[in-house]
Design a protein around this motif. Structure first.
Motif, PDB file in Angstrom:
ATOM      1  N   PHE B 106       1.137  -1.621   0.096  1.00  0.00           N
ATOM      2  CA  PHE B 106       0.126   0.125  -0.155  1.00  0.00           C
ATOM      3  C   PHE B 106       1.443   1.208   0.232  1.00  0.00           C
ATOM      4  CE2 PHE B 106      -2.419   3.314   2.061  1.00  0.00           C
ATOM      5  CZ  PHE B 106      -3.183   3.307   0.995  1.00  0.00           C
ATOM      6  N   THR B 107       1.578   1.068   0.890  1.00  0.00           N
ATOM      7  CA  THR B 107       2.602   2.430   0.853  1.00  0.00           C
ATOM      8  C   THR B 107       3.733   2.707  -0.603  1.00  0.00           C
ATOM      9  OG1 THR B 107       4.813   1.545   1.855  1.00  0.00           O
ATOM     10  CG2 THR B 107       3.116   2.426   3.330  1.00  0.00           C
ATOM     11  N   ASN B 108       3.656   1.895  -1.598  1.00  0.00           N
ATOM     12  CA  ASN B 108       3.952   1.362  -1.809  1.00  0.00           C
ATOM     13  C   ASN B 108       3.130   2.609  -3.659  1.00  0.00           C
ATOM     14  OD1 ASN B 108       7.127   0.811  -2.963  1.00  0.00           O
ATOM     15  ND2 ASN B 108       6.228  -1.168  -1.895  1.00  0.00           N
ATOM     16  N   GLU B 109       2.481   2.202  -3.634  1.00  0.00           N
ATOM     17  CA  GLU B 109       1.125   2.417  -4.146  1.00  0.00           C
ATOM     18  C   GLU B 109       1.085   3.964  -4.139  1.00  0.00           C
ATOM     19  OE1 GLU B 109      -1.814  -2.097  -5.226  1.00  0.00           O
ATOM     20  OE2 GLU B 109      -1.677  -0.280  -3.396  1.00  0.00           O
ATOM     21  N   THR B 110       1.198   4.573  -2.636  1.00  0.00           N
ATOM     22  CA  THR B 110       0.810   5.361  -2.796  1.00  0.00           C
ATOM     23  C   THR B 110       1.997   6.106  -3.172  1.00  0.00           C
ATOM     24  OG1 THR B 110      -0.325   4.813   0.195  1.00  0.00           O
ATOM     25  CG2 THR B 110       0.757   7.353  -0.951  1.00  0.00           C
ATOM     26  N   ARG B 111       3.241   6.485  -2.535  1.00  0.00           N
ATOM     27  CA  ARG B 111       3.804   6.778  -3.703  1.00  0.00           C
ATOM     28  C   ARG B 111       4.515   6.686  -4.603  1.00  0.00           C
ATOM     29  NH1 ARG B 111       3.964   5.757   0.685  1.00  0.00           N
ATOM     30  NH2 ARG B 111       4.969   6.906   2.796  1.00  0.00           N
ATOM     31  N   ILE B 112       4.061   5.739  -5.782  1.00  0.00           N
ATOM     32  CA  ILE B 112       3.901   5.578  -7.097  1.00  0.00           C
ATOM     33  C   ILE B 112       2.695   6.693  -7.096  1.00  0.00           C
ATOM     34  CG2 ILE B 112       3.085   4.474  -8.875  1.00  0.00           C
ATOM     35  CD1 ILE B 112       4.924   2.100  -7.807  1.00  0.00           C
ATOM     36  N   ALA B 113       1.460   6.538  -6.766  1.00  0.00           N
ATOM     37  CA  ALA B 113       0.846   7.471  -7.060  1.00  0.00           C
ATOM     38  C   ALA B 113       1.078   9.348  -6.859  1.00  0.00           C
ATOM     39  CB  ALA B 113      -0.246   7.613  -5.974  1.00  0.00           C
ATOM     40  N   LEU B 114       1.872   9.427  -6.336  1.00  0.00           N
ATOM     41  CA  LEU B 114       2.515  11.055  -5.495  1.00  0.00           C
ATOM     42  C   LEU B 114       3.355  11.276  -7.374  1.00  0.00           C
ATOM     43  CD1 LEU B 114       2.010  13.229  -3.801  1.00  0.00           C
ATOM     44  CD2 LEU B 114       4.578  11.627  -2.977  1.00  0.00           C
ATOM     45  N   GLU B 115       4.177  10.325  -7.404  1.00  0.00           N
ATOM     46  CA  GLU B 115       4.893  10.304  -9.595  1.00  0.00           C
ATOM     47  C   GLU B 115       3.943  10.039 -10.370  1.00  0.00           C
ATOM     48  OE1 GLU B 115       9.083   8.235  -7.784  1.00  0.00           O
ATOM     49  OE2 GLU B 115       7.459   6.804  -9.035  1.00  0.00           O
ATOM     50  N   ASP B 116       2.805  10.087 -10.420  1.00  0.00           N
ATOM     51  CA  ASP B 116       1.497   9.101 -11.286  1.00  0.00           C
ATOM     52  C   ASP B 116       1.475  10.920 -11.309  1.00  0.00           C
ATOM     53  OD1 ASP B 116      -0.164   8.178 -13.430  1.00  0.00           O
ATOM     54  OD2 ASP B 116      -1.399   8.681 -11.510  1.00  0.00           O
ATOM     55  N   ALA B 117       0.846  11.765  -9.675  1.00  0.00           N
ATOM     56  CA  ALA B 117       0.465  12.935 -10.200  1.00  0.00           C
ATOM     57  C   ALA B 117       1.146  13.416 -10.695  1.00  0.00           C
ATOM     58  CB  ALA B 117       0.557  13.496  -8.332  1.00  0.00           C
ATOM     59  N   SER B 118       2.716  13.446 -10.529  1.00  0.00           N
ATOM     60  CA  SER B 118       3.538  14.862 -11.211  1.00  0.00           C
ATOM     61  C   SER B 118       3.427  14.815 -12.615  1.00  0.00           C
ATOM     62  CB  SER B 118       5.110  14.597 -10.540  1.00  0.00           C
ATOM     63  OG  SER B 118       5.714  15.584 -10.801  1.00  0.00           O
ATOM     64  N   ALA B 119       3.941  13.495 -12.971  1.00  0.00           N
ATOM     65  CA  ALA B 119       3.896  12.852 -14.509  1.00  0.00           C
ATOM     66  C   ALA B 119       2.792  13.105 -15.436  1.00  0.00           C
ATOM     67  CB  ALA B 119       4.296  11.141 -14.534  1.00  0.00           C
ATOM     68  N   LEU B 496       3.711 -14.822 -13.947  1.00  0.00           N
ATOM     69  CA  LEU B 496       2.652 -15.228 -15.031  1.00  0.00           C
ATOM     70  C   LEU B 496       1.897 -13.414 -15.718  1.00  0.00           C
ATOM     71  CD1 LEU B 496       1.390 -18.619 -14.612  1.00  0.00           C
ATOM     72  CD2 LEU B 496       3.591 -17.734 -15.833  1.00  0.00           C
ATOM     73  N   ARG B 497       1.833 -12.873 -14.342  1.00  0.00           N
ATOM     74  CA  ARG B 497       0.754 -11.455 -14.561  1.00  0.00           C
ATOM     75  C   ARG B 497       1.641 -10.345 -15.815  1.00  0.00           C
ATOM     76  NH1 ARG B 497      -2.322 -10.272  -9.406  1.00  0.00           N
ATOM     77  NH2 ARG B 497      -3.548 -12.614  -9.405  1.00  0.00           N
ATOM     78  N   PHE B 498       2.704 -10.409 -15.144  1.00  0.00           N
ATOM     79  CA  PHE B 498       3.543  -8.808 -15.625  1.00  0.00           C
ATOM     80  C   PHE B 498       4.970 -10.044 -16.356  1.00  0.00           C
ATOM     81  CE2 PHE B 498       2.085  -8.260 -11.351  1.00  0.00           C
ATOM     82  CZ  PHE B 498       1.752  -7.125 -11.830  1.00  0.00           C
ATOM     83  N   VAL B 499       4.228 -10.198 -18.146  1.00  0.00           N
ATOM     84  CA  VAL B 499       4.805 -10.528 -19.058  1.00  0.00           C
ATOM     85  C   VAL B 499       5.618  -8.914 -19.831  1.00  0.00           C
ATOM     86  CG1 VAL B 499       3.006 -10.155 -20.763  1.00  0.00           C
ATOM     87  CG2 VAL B 499       4.631 -11.845 -20.672  1.00  0.00           C
ATOM     88  N   GLY B 500       6.994  -9.626 -20.250  1.00  0.00           N
ATOM     89  CA  GLY B 500       7.278  -8.532 -21.077  1.00  0.00           C
ATOM     90  C   GLY B 500       8.212  -7.329 -20.287  1.00  0.00           C
ATOM     91  N   PRO B 501       8.090  -6.157 -20.712  1.00  0.00           N
ATOM     92  CA  PRO B 501       8.980  -5.099 -20.837  1.00  0.00           C
ATOM     93  C   PRO B 501       8.900  -4.707 -19.124  1.00  0.00           C
ATOM     94  CG  PRO B 501       7.558  -4.307 -21.737  1.00  0.00           C
ATOM     95  CD  PRO B 501       7.046  -5.159 -21.900  1.00  0.00           C
ATOM     96  N   GLU B 502       9.833  -4.481 -18.232  1.00  0.00           N
ATOM     97  CA  GLU B 502       9.687  -3.978 -16.761  1.00  0.00           C
ATOM     98  C   GLU B 502      10.249  -2.283 -16.593  1.00  0.00           C
ATOM     99  OE1 GLU B 502       9.973  -6.046 -13.894  1.00  0.00           O
ATOM    100  OE2 GLU B 502      10.012  -7.925 -14.778  1.00  0.00           O
ATOM    101  N   THR B 503       9.205  -2.043 -15.558  1.00  0.00           N
ATOM    102  CA  THR B 503      10.237  -0.606 -15.268  1.00  0.00           C
ATOM    103  C   THR B 503       9.854  -0.484 -13.481  1.00  0.00           C
ATOM    104  OG1 THR B 503       6.921  -0.504 -14.591  1.00  0.00           O
ATOM    105  CG2 THR B 503       7.719  -0.129 -16.839  1.00  0.00           C
ATOM    106  N   LEU B 504       9.833   0.809 -13.578  1.00  0.00           N
ATOM    107  CA  LEU B 504      10.965   1.181 -12.338  1.00  0.00           C
ATOM    108  C   LEU B 504       9.165   0.207 -11.317  1.00  0.00           C
ATOM    109  CD1 LEU B 504      12.459   2.895 -10.104  1.00  0.00           C
ATOM    110  CD2 LEU B 504      10.021   4.701 -10.318  1.00  0.00           C
ATOM    111  N   GLU B 505       8.469   1.421 -11.690  1.00  0.00           N
ATOM    112  CA  GLU B 505       7.380  -0.075 -11.014  1.00  0.00           C
ATOM    113  C   GLU B 505       7.513  -1.526 -11.120  1.00  0.00           C
ATOM    114  OE1 GLU B 505       2.624   1.356 -11.946  1.00  0.00           O
ATOM    115  OE2 GLU B 505       3.422   3.177 -12.580  1.00  0.00           O
ATOM    116  N   THR B 506       7.402  -2.025 -11.879  1.00  0.00           N
ATOM    117  CA  THR B 506       7.683  -4.014 -11.678  1.00  0.00           C
ATOM    118  C   THR B 506       8.624  -3.499 -11.184  1.00  0.00           C
ATOM    119  OG1 THR B 506       8.393  -3.772 -13.731  1.00  0.00           O
ATOM    120  CG2 THR B 506       5.723  -4.189 -13.730  1.00  0.00           C
ATOM    121  N   LYS B 507       9.358  -2.784 -11.137  1.00  0.00           N
ATOM    122  CA  LYS B 507      10.610  -3.666 -10.636  1.00  0.00           C
ATOM    123  C   LYS B 507      10.577  -3.244  -8.781  1.00  0.00           C
ATOM    124  CE  LYS B 507      14.854  -2.301 -12.972  1.00  0.00           C
ATOM    125  NZ  LYS B 507      16.254  -1.931 -12.882  1.00  0.00           N
TER     126      LYS B 507
END
Lengths: 548, 548
Positions: B106-119, B496-507
């Motif tokens: 949950f805390t990870n999702e909150t921080r990613i939401a903060l980055e999403d708001a900026s991006a 299995l769910r996260f096929v393909g490229p990786e991002t900061l989030e998937t990492k």
């Protein structure tokens, strides 16, 4: 504990038969169930353990160097109804956590080496599964270019790990299903939870195998596919070079090779790893397409094979050594001369050596120990291919000597060929997102050795200190590191070492393996009532139902 | 256990103060140590727990919707010498494994939401650290666009987790150090093993912070930076919409919202999640830059906020529910109409709603439960944004009805905006490496609803069966799934769910979190003599020294 021997030879294989005929090699899995790696279990039904996999790794390596004429490798089995039933469950059940994790890492590296041979060395591969192909057996198949399954109404490919053992197919299987073979994730979900697996037409329709062939047409079909694989190879290897024996001298205090030496301080839980530079120029034979007797012992090959063996012994036989200081010794100009000669040579052999160096350095990156590279003596020679060790280490300590005798040097080996599993060179990873800095260092390196002070300013050294402080600072840093929790350090190093892009390889080592390691610690698999613990016994596993 | 409430409001915050002035909002961390999420520990020194983070998540969400005029968010603290000392250690020490993992997620999702708001939303962020910034406190700072640290000779940024607690900075910190802020990996290694952290000029030189500022110049410097952040935003939000209360009805058997419902079968360890389509066309106000009263309750916003809340309750309050069947109900045309109206609207509000839908669907992807989407009733409406749920589920079961009443539909929502954390759309991930197939499905979808049989042929349905078999097949599949080890399923699904490229989030979710989960199970951190267990007590932790 007896030392683990990673060196073997086809004449001594107990579990595989290697046959070479023209441009095709056949590697026949014929596991001798009475010769497990450690006593306590039988290797029934072509199940494998570390001993079996060491032979597989050896066979693939030898084909690359000793049999350049081979362009297609067919992996098959001697048993008639079973190709391979995967990693031996009783072995896994008996092993401690650290061994299980290191076993999986090694088998992963072996499978990636098989893919590397196909991608870069003109050695295509076909897995001919004439019978049950389960778990790690199917993971081995997934590492081949093509998979053919016998269509006998019975033989299936399967991943029974999750439903039967409460663990993952941890040798890259999950990643290769969706990322390499691009099987639809929902079908992969069905496959991975169906213990009996999938056979026949459905296995082919879903992309789990490339073809299904009846028993009557089997031999012809496999031979035809092997011919087609051989025919499409474009990379030529050779001249043939027979890999010489490493035969390290092993004691409680040290492991000694010709160019590599590990000294062990068991009490401090530290070791020193020294790699020596070549003491003579590269042989002229290196550039000669006809080869010659000196190639087998050329430094670039021998030193990195020794390093590879040393890293494996460190992983398996020295589990409590947490911090390794890493020094080099010799003439940096000789290292550079060898790197340059190797890069200049147009032979397949030279390319094979460079590919081997790359694999060994990847093994180094993936070794769960803290590495501190240290340049504190005039004979230090972090140059070219050996500079990669300093760049790959967690830290690099350099002594600031007044005479500027201590320095690092670059060579062609730092320019991009020796990539990490992320696909980045170690310089690119160090200065991630700042390629101009990498170019600046390479340009400076082309002018000559870079002394400590300048190396620090350029960002190559982590810490540079003068004579007054150096020894104490390093000693304290090593002691502090050795006092930290090994588990936290492993997770931290895994996260910091692999900056930037991800690949099939980094996904396997960083994502899949991490989940498997977690699962291996959970009661549902390895607890008293866990599925792995109770496998083969009448008692049913009992699960804790909390989803995490 | 009392249910966890993820809804809150600035008027009820206990741990933060939100001040809005012109285009700048200031979010002041002022943790009330007497109000922890659960009794048993005190939130000293601005340390945080779930309750603190729920308020942070709420504040960022409300700024996006309710305060479109705000372009810069300054996160700071009320204490004078401490910005934030990270996640509360005693809370972590007392929590069970499952809670720890879900808290970190949950805390990870909150921080990613903060980055999403900026991006994506024109809401830049600045972390103003006027004091000690440790562990999760520095991880929060890393999620902001800029970090300023007070230069008072004392205040440092630090990651003491590994040296003091034998765990990782698990809220994205390790990944953001090297991948986002591109701090050299060897320096990151030094930083992460130096418990006291790094302060002043060195913190700036290494890139750990963007600037260091003295106390006397602090207020002016922060204000100037906030102005500069606001000035460079190019994305406009609005019209302002006040988020309405969800207020679900909660019982032991069900959680009911207006559009979403979870029915619980605790004995079977399963649940059914139903999402209802809108029952009216989208309001005209959706396309009106002046907005209007109906926007707060527009289906596209309300239904996904409800789904978000439901997923969080599932994670935290229903830990033993392993398998969730997922159905939809209503008129697919209304779903499509809402998706299209949202995409057509040029207002910032409409974009915010789509971004929220994307975040909620990512939360769904990262929820460690087996999801089986089921279309077996004529009122099923897996259309557009709701089709994403079927595509994101582990399997999708469709009933083959003779009348072709059961079908799926595509909309603009499936064309690429609703990306997974890998950056792929769910259709792209499903047919990874085969973009032509995605185009074929979208082209077919543009012509109208796709009945079950065709959906199966196109690869949308995992399993399609007729009336005679369907109910039994689904029942058995759910029972089988519920019988498997939850841990193995989590690892399998993550792979299995996260096929393909990786991002900061998937990492962060796939690599860093997996290592942290592993470390959380190890005796060195959470065992009787582990560092996390013994924190704050006189007894020194005792480590097992095997490196794994």
């Amino acid at each position: 504990m007896d030392p683990t021997h990673f060196e073997t030879h086809p004449s001594r294989y107990r579990h595989w038969k290697l046959k070479v005929a023209g441009d095709t090699a056949t590697l026949i899995m014929a596991v001798d169930d009475t010769f497990p790696h450690r006593p306590g279990y039988e290797l029934k039904l072509n199940s494998y353990d570390l001993a079996v996999d060491i032979e597989l790794a050896d066979a693939v390596q030898r084909l690359r160097f000793e049999h350049p004429e081979v362009k297609a490798l067919v992996i098959t089995a001697e048993l008639d109804r079973v190709f391979c039933s995967g990693a031996n469950i009783y072995m896994l059940g008996q092993s401690n956590h650290s061994f299980k994790v290191n076993f999986c890492k090694f088998t992963n590296e072996t499978r990636i080496a098989l893919e590397d041979a196909s991608a870069n060395s003109g050695l295509g591969s076909l897995c001919a599964c004439k019978g049950t192909t389960a778990g790690g057996g199917y993971e081995l198949a997934l590492a081949c270019d093509e998979i053919v399954l016998v269509d006998d109404g019975n033989s299936a490919v399967s991943f029974p790990e999750t439903p039967l053992l409460a663990v993952l197919p941890g040798t890259g299987g999950l990643t290769r299903l969706v990322d390499k073979r691009r099987i639809r994730r929902d079908r992969a979900d069905v496959f991975c939870t169906t213990a009996e697996g999938i056979k026949g037409k459905r296995a082919k329709d879903w992309g789990l195998v490339d073809d299904v062939v009846s028993r009557s047409k089997w031999d012809d079909a496999i031979a035809a596919r092997a011919r087609a694989i051989a025919a499409r190879q474009t990379v030529a290897r050779g001249p043939a070079v027979v890999l010489s024996e490493l035969a390290p001298k092993i004691s409680d205090r040290a492991i000694r090779y010709r160019h590599v030496e590990i000294s062990i301080d068991a009490g401090a839980r530290t070791a020193e790893l020294v790699v020596k530079a070549p003491d003579a120029p590269p042989p002229a034979e290196l550039g000669d397409p006809r080869g010659g007797p000196e190639l087998a012992d050329v430094w670039s090959l021998r030193a990195f094979r020794e390093l590879d063996d040393a890293l494996l012994r460190l992983r398996f036989d020295l589990p409590e050594i947490g911090v390794v200081t890493l020094r080099t010794s010799g003439d940096p100009k000789q290292v550079i001369a060898h790197d340059e000669a190797l890069a200049r040579s147009t032979t397949g052999f030279a390319r094979e050596v460079r590919l081997l160096q790359r694999r060994v350095l990847k093994r180094f990156d993936n070794t769960a120990r803290s590495f501190y590279a240290v340049a504190d003596r005039p004979e230090s020679c972090f140059a070219g291919s050996l500079l990669e060790l300093a760049l790959g280490a967690d830290r690099f300590y350099m002594l600031l000597d007044g005479a500027e005798a201590i320095a690092v040097s670059t060579s062609v080996a730092n320019q991009g060929f020796l990539t990490m599993s992320s696909g980045l060179s170690r310089l690119d990873a160090r200065f991630y997102g700042d390629p101009a800095r990498v170019q600046k260092i390479l340009a400076r390196g082309a002018e000559g050795a870079i002394p400590s002070e300048e190396a620090e300013a350029l960002g190559i050294a982590t810490i540079a200190a003068d004579d007054i402080d150096f020894a104490d600072e390093l000693r304290i840093a090593v002691e502090e590191r050795a006092s930290l929790s090994p588990d936290a350090l492993t997770g931290m190093e895994q996260s910091l070492r692999f900056v930037g892009p991800e690949t099939l390889e980094t996904k396997i080592f960083g994502r899949l393996s991490a989940w498997q390691n977690w699962i291996f610690t959970r009661a549902n698999s390895t607890g008293e009532h866990g599925a792995l613990t109770l496998y083969g016994q009448p008692e049913r596993p009992q699960f804790q139902w909390k989803r995490t």
